[in-house]
Design an enzyme around this catalytic site. Structure first.
Site, PDB file in Angstrom:
ATOM      1  N   GLN A 205       0.826  -1.198   0.000  1.00 35.94           N
ATOM      2  CA  GLN A 205       0.000   0.000   0.000  1.00 35.94           C
ATOM      3  C   GLN A 205       0.869   1.259   0.000  1.00 35.94           C
ATOM      4  OE1 GLN A 205      -2.764  -2.166   3.257  1.00 35.94           O
ATOM      5  NE2 GLN A 205      -3.422  -0.097   2.829  1.00 35.94           N
TER       6      GLN A 205
ATOM      7  N   ARG B 132      -8.632  -1.023   8.682  1.00 42.39           N
ATOM      8  CA  ARG B 132      -9.462   0.164   8.493  1.00 42.39           C
ATOM      9  C   ARG B 132      -9.624   0.960   9.790  1.00 42.39           C
ATOM     10  NH1 ARG B 132     -13.734  -1.716   3.705  1.00 42.39           N
ATOM     11  NH2 ARG B 132     -14.262   0.453   3.230  1.00 42.39           N
ATOM     12  N   CYS B 133      -8.518   1.075  10.555  1.00 43.15           N
ATOM     13  CA  CYS B 133      -8.664   1.658  11.881  1.00 43.15           C
ATOM     14  C   CYS B 133      -8.367   3.150  11.918  1.00 43.15           C
ATOM     15  CB  CYS B 133      -7.771   0.944  12.881  1.00 43.15           C
ATOM     16  SG  CYS B 133      -6.012   1.278  12.661  1.00 43.15           S
TER      17      CYS B 133
ATOM     18  N   GLU C 247     -12.722   4.473   5.755  1.00 48.41           N
ATOM     19  CA  GLU C 247     -12.654   3.827   7.068  1.00 48.41           C
ATOM     20  C   GLU C 247     -13.791   4.216   7.999  1.00 48.41           C
ATOM     21  OE1 GLU C 247      -8.459   4.332   8.162  1.00 48.41           O
ATOM     22  OE2 GLU C 247      -8.220   2.497   6.976  1.00 48.41           O
TER      23      GLU C 247
END
Lengths: 289, 159, 785
Positions: C217, C367-368, C737
């Protein structure tokens, strides 16, 4: 992830398959492969030889014959789901087939494999106990029929000899005013049961004349809840009787605490699911869906 | 270990190969035949990313040995379009935003094709049941359902 | 003239440009790549959570035809590659010299000619272990006398962090009319993108060039880190190329550098062949990409009018055996300090202890938004706990305590300046969409009959778009991001970015931003990311930062082009530059209708007819340093029915109102929300990784790590409000997110709401049927009771 090496044979007949099983003590049957292949991919099973039954014609069928519903061992779950006779007259079997694993696995997983593999978490064993089914087996000494009550002998163990092949399952033909249901609690679609209950009953003159109750994954083997069955027999299936049967089914369970739940939870589930399955079975016996 | 000679028809083309018995069908497709549209997402037969049609049945190709597919007909995602024209299911996924990262998509589409062949006009719940062996992490399944409904409509219009 | 209808700029739900290859099975995922002479790497992993390695015997493995080498820690140590830095200034092992620190840790690696042979090789390697005492409970790890996880550290405490106004907070609690406290544990979960991590490392010995094809990523960060750790071997950054093509989901799990990558790279250099390493799912679940594992003691104070006056959070953060959290370096607890949430109050204090345990390293993923999931779960649970304690309706309580629209930009008690928000509007919309008042009536009726129905709200404030250079860096690299755009003579364009989509649709959304700014159809703007040789430097895609940073860079680069284009327009229109206006995607002469040129005309002229003194060509690059983070927000309302017989929680309805500012592509935003909601639902009810006291994992395969199927995943109902970000060039905030942040507390609040009247105050997620049944049983509320 990657299975170990093995010798592979795909015989064209049951006799040839039996001979191959006899030729190698470390040979194993491959049918749908949906239990065996995952084990082999983790190298938890490393048979030296696989005898693939799926090239043998004539082992996949569903037919009523002579007082029995006869199902070929290689009949896959999806075919059981699609069968009109199963849907209309054997709702317990229909319920069970549709909750084995997931729809894709059901295109290959076989009824015979589900029984022969004898994972206490598998769904059909309890259902066959509830039906009072018979298991037809072929081996080097010929054919024999084993009552399902004698078929499951331990965790992952059956009365099958290592050289024998399960070829047919026989369920008593459906009679009027009979019904059944399979209630399974799973953490998600595709999981094994946290607990599941199979119920088959017949009503005559408002009283229960046949009761079969099987429990899934609450013991090291599938469990026939005999006391619960007795509590129903000869009685009208009113709330009190159903509750009594559900209590006895829960008492018959021998659950182990694990990540699916505590013993108390699983036992309570058996009670709740037996209650609900009985209501459903009775509704169906009276002509409902 | 000895090899087995197998013959499989994939997307209409006959292929022959000499394979170990232990070769998984998904690897035959991806490695031997270079059809990398079918994906591997797990090792416990749980995710369905590897779904292909094996003799018309939606099948997790990671849980079948290639030798078991000898003589069979297989369709993969690469076989969906005909003469450059997209299959309605492919159109559906594009038009209804049924994919994000695309990794589960081939398996979802193959499963959906089999689903629609058996049930040409499924309800939302029937679609969700039908794809319950296929995992997606990106879409929350909402638009996958819409994609299948789109394809169902398109295919009924054509019929 | 450019026709407005062709541009498909901001707000247009155009179909995705990237879909063509995916729907035809022509994606370029890492395991699709085959290079000539490629070899396969597979890894031997420890069954023990803590053990000394007594011996590694490789003869049987090396005897297998096709097995070429077994690489161990001692070999790597010879190249000073046995250890690597983490993104949080700690050290982790690539391969151990003598001790393993978590179950499934890499012990050694087999290189073979074929994938199947590499697997055989792994089976054939024999390792003798001497098990050591295991530390799995971070609270116990902090007690004096606890076994040390790390031989190179003084204790199991990694760092201690305090923030806020302790004195003011203590006083506010002392003076409070009502105080509530709650212990909340948020367990480990795992991103489980359907594609696992992988790499093909390709060392070109002739040119001294290393190409790393991989699932990353953040390709540039990886390139720089690899350059830094291999500098002593003669590799330098211009000779390293990282290429991430198509990635099958990231969600934060594909940001860190994992040992497998380094081993594969080393193996390629050593063998001179390309090396492919693809994780199995079990390896992925058991060794990398985890998120959460926060033990929170939360407290909230309110005055006699039911206004929140203070919060206090004490956290123990379980990081595994190394702090490998992929987060900005100055924030060891990420952005947990957003835990003041959507409410207006003056005092807050938090302390966080990072702790070592014998578990895989990490913590930031799934996705925090850098611990915002944890923070929002805590504040939203406490808001509900306080509301219930006060006997107030949770919606009314929130409305009373929300930061008001007029208060933005709002400075929170822990120092963040929220850019914009209208919390009342979002919650009201959610309430209207779900029919809140009728649901409360229904709940009262059901309760009287003994039926368990709950309604839960989550009104979250997110914090994304890391981040301003003043505060944000990852291993020292400032967190700007970039866009480089070049327009061709025929009015088509190519743009490259420093981010890397893993399904977010950048090939479409970035094209739409540029289309809007340039007046060129989005269809004709080609977007590229992921090749560090060609893309401008960026920090990658995670924590919902792409739109806030790279999206802004795109707008800014486009505006630079428009500036130059204005000069060319003036030239073409024979007017003065100050009389040129940009309107409706075309350049016009002010007050002279009919004198118009399009960007296409400009583009052609930039190569064929540009004014003297002006450079030819039409391109620009912009590195955007955001002036602030962005603060998407929303209100979610969840209705649950609990089965008293089985303990099952059924989500009957779930309404999600999101505000992410300006929506570039509503179709894509909605898709992100659907997916994010399911990834919020899953930890709330199904997903969990746990360890027994010997450090054995439970949840190490998909048999026990339970991802929702289409049957479990609810039918989401979504709504929107739009409150643009005042500081973002196109007013957008980022959204990926938010739903994963906002959903779990909505569901948790619903379940507790259903049971509050029975004395239940909290159930930690996941609220499995087994767990809920035990709670029902303890309060006499099961069917049998």
């Amino acid at each position: 992830m990657i299975p170990p090496h093995f010798d592979y044979e795909a015989p064209a007949s049951v006799d040839a398959a039996i001979k191959l099983l006899g030729s190698n003590p470390d040979a194993k049957i491959l049918a749908g492969g949906q239990s065996l292949i995952p084990l082999m991919r983790f190298r938890l099973a490393s048979p030296a030889m696989l005898v693939d039954l799926t090239r043998i014609d004539g082992l996949s069928y569903v037919k009523e014959d002579n007082g029995w519903l006869k199902i070929g061992a290689l009949t896959c779950e999806a075919d059981l789901e699609r069968s009109d006779v199963v849907a209309s007259k054997y709702p317990l079997l229909a319920d069970t087939a549709r909750v084995v694993a997931d729809p894709l696995v059901r295109n290959r997983a076989t009824l015979g494999g589900n029984l022969a593999h004898a994972d206490p978490a598998n769904d059909h064993p309890a259902t066959m106990l509830a039906y009072g089914a018979k298991i037809v087996v072929q081996g080097p000494k010929g054919e024999r029929t084993i009552p399902v009550g004698e078929f499951f002998t331990g965790t992952f163990t059956t009365a099958l000899d290592s050289k024998e092949i399960l070829t047919e399952i026989q369920i008593p033909a459906a009679v009027k005013s009979s019904g059944g249901a399979y209630f399974k609690l799973e953490r998600k679609v595709g999981d094994f049961a946290t607990a599941a209950v199979a119920v088959q009953i017949t009503l005559e003159g408002g009283k229960v004349t046949y009761a079969g109750i099987g429990l899934t994954n609450v013991g090291d083997m599938p469990i026939k809840a005999t006391e619960a069955e007795k509590a129903l027999m000869g009685n009208a299936p009113d709330e009190a009787t159903i509750k009594k049967a559900a209590d006895l089914a829960a008492a018959a369970a021998q659950p182990t605490a694990d990540h699916r739940g505590t013993e108390a939870y699983k036992r309570s589930l058996v009670k709740t699911l037996t209650n609900r399955a009985l209501h459903k079975a009775i509704e169906r016996a009276k002509g409902g869906k | 270990m000895s090899k087995h000679h197998i013959k499989v028809t994939v997307n209409g083309t006959v292929h022959e190969a000499d394979v170990e018995a232990r070769l998984l069908l998904v690897h035959l497709l991806r490695e031997n035949l270079n059809l990398t549209g079918t994906h591997i997402g797990c090792d416990t037969t749980s995710c369905g990313a590897c779904t292909v049609l094996l003799d018309g049945k939606a099948t997790k190709s990671c849980t079948v040995f290639a030798v078991q597919a000898d003589g069979s007909e297989i369709m993969t995602v690469e076989g969906l379009a005909t003469n450059g024209a997209l299959h309605p299911i492919q159109e559906g996924f594009r038009e209804s935003h049924g994919l994000q990262c695309g990794f589960c998509t081939p398996g979802m589409m193959m499963c959906s094709v089999a689903l629609l062949a058996e049930n040409p006009n499924p309800t939302e719940d029937e679609i969700r049941w039908g794809i319950s062996g296929n995992l997606c992490r990106c879409t929350g399944y909402m638009n996958i359902v819409k994609s299948v409904q789109y394809a169902a409509q398109k295919m009924q219009e054509k019929a | 003239m450019t026709d407005k209808a062709d541009v498909h700029g901001l707000g247009h739900p155009m179909k995705r440009k990237e879909d063509a290859r995916f729907i035809q099975g022509k994606g370029n995922y890492i395991d699709d790549l085959k290079l000539p002479g490629m070899l396969y790497l597979d890894i031997v992993r420890s069954p023990y959570a803590h053990a000394r390695i007594k011996a590694i015997r490789t003869e049987k493995a090396l005897a297998i035809p096709g097995v070429l080498a077994v690489i161990d820690g001692k070999t790597l140590d010879g190249y000073k590659l046995a250890f690597m830095p983490t993104l949080s200034n700690d050290t982790q092992m690539v391969l151990p010299i003598d001790t393993v620190k978590h179950q499934a840790q890499e012990v050694c690696a087999v290189v073979a000619t074929e994938r199947y042979i590499a697997a055989d090789g792994v089976e054939a390697v024999e390792v003798d272990y001497d098990p050591l005492p295991v530390v799995v409970d971070p609270h116990k790890a902090l007690l004096p006398g606890a076994t040390k996880v790390r031989d190179d550290k003084e204790s199991n405490l990694i760092w201690h962090l305090e923030e806020g106004d302790k004195e003011g907070t203590d006083k506010a609690f002392n003076d409070a009319a009502t105080r509530v406290e709650q212990d909340i544990y948020i367990p480990r979960i795992h991103v489980s993108s359907i594609e696992t991590c992988g790499m093909v490392a390709d060392w070109d010995a002739v040119n001294g060039h290393l190409t790393l094809h991989m699932t990353s990523q953040a390709p540039h960060v990886i390139r720089t880190v690899v350059a830094l750790i291999t500098g002593h071997l003669g590799l330098s950054e211009e000779k390293i190329r990282v290429i991430s093509r198509d990635i099958g989901g990231g969600f934060g799990g594909k940001v860190p550098a994992y040992p497998g990558y380094i081993i594969a790279a080393a193996a390629s250099v050593v063998t001179g062949h390309p090396i492919k390493w693809i994780e199995d799912r079990s390896e992925n679940l058991q060794a990398d990409s985890f998120g959460r594992d926060y033990h929170i003691k939360a407290a909230m104070a309110a005055n006699k009018d039911g206004h929140i006056t203070a919060i206090r959070m004490n956290v123990v953060a379980d990081h595994g055996y190394a702090d490998a959290a992929a987060q900005p370096s100055k924030f060891p607890a990420g952005l947990f300090n957003i835990c003041t949430g959507s409410y207006d109050f003056k005092h807050a204090w938090m302390e966080v202890d990072g702790v070592y345990t014998n578990k895989p390293p990490g913590g930031i993923a799934y996705r925090c938004s850098f611990r915002v999931t944890e923070a929002v779960h805590a504040i939203e649970r406490m808001a509900d706990v306080m509301a219930h304690e006060l006997g107030e309706d949770p919606a009314a309580f929130r409305m009373k305590n929300f930061i008001k629209k007029e208060q933005f930009p709002y400075k929170s008690a822990l120092g963040w300046e929220y850019d914009s928000g209208d919390y009342h509007k979002a919650l009201q919309l959610a309430m209207d969409m779900i029919g809140y008042d009728d649901l409360r009536k229904e709940q009262a009726e059901k309760r009287a009959r003994g039926e368990l129905m709950g309604i839960g709200i989550s009104s979250f404030t997110e914090i994304v778009g890391a981040g301003p250079s003043k505060q944000f860096d990852i291993v020292g690299l400032k967190m700007f991001d970039s866009c480089e755009v070049r327009i061709h003579p025929t009015g088509k364009a190519i743009a490259r970015f420093g981010t890397k989509s893993q399904g977010q649709g950048h090939e479409t959304t970035y094209a739409q931003i540029l289309a809007e700014e340039l007046g060129l159809p989005a269809e004709h703007i080609q977007i590229e990311e992921g090749d560090t040789d060609t893309a401008p430097y960026g920090l990658g895609t995670y924590a919902s930062r792409s739109t806030p940073t790279a999206g802004a860079a795109a707008a800014m680069a486009a505006r630079k082009i428009r500036e130059k284009a204005t000069k060319i327009a003036a030239h073409l229109l024979e007017a003065s530059e100050k009389d040129i206006v940009w309107e409706d995607y075309n350049f016009h002469v002010k007050g002279v209708p009919g004198k118009t040129v399009s960007m296409q005309d400009i583009a052609f002229a930039a190569y064929t007819n540009f004014p003297q003194g002006l450079e030819g060509g039409l391109e620009a690059v912009h590195y955007y340093d955001p002036p602030n983070l962005t603060y998407p927000f929303g209100s979610y309302i969840c209705v649950v029915d609990i089965d008293r017989g089985t303990g099952e929680v059924k989500v009957r309805r779930f309404v999600a109102v999101d505000d992410c500012g300006v929506r570039i592509n509503p179709m894509i935003v909605e898709g992100q929300i659907h997916g994010g909601l399911t990834m919020g639902f899953a930890p709330a009810l199904m997903e969990e990784i746990t360890y027994d006291e010997d450090g054995n994992i439970h949840g190490g395969t998909f048999m026990d790590y339970l991802l929702p199927t289409a049957m479990e995943s609810p039918k989401w109902e979504v709504g929107e409000t739009v409150t643009p970000s005042p500081h973002h060039p196109i007013g957008a905030k980022g959204v990926g997110e938010s739903p994963t942040v906002g959903a779990p507390p909505a569901i948790a609040n619903a379940v507790v709401d259903a049971l509050w009247h029975l004395g239940v105050r909290n159930i930690d997620i996941p609220m499995t049927s087994a767990k809920v049944w035990e709670v029902l049983n303890s309060v006499g509320a099961t069917l049998e009771s």
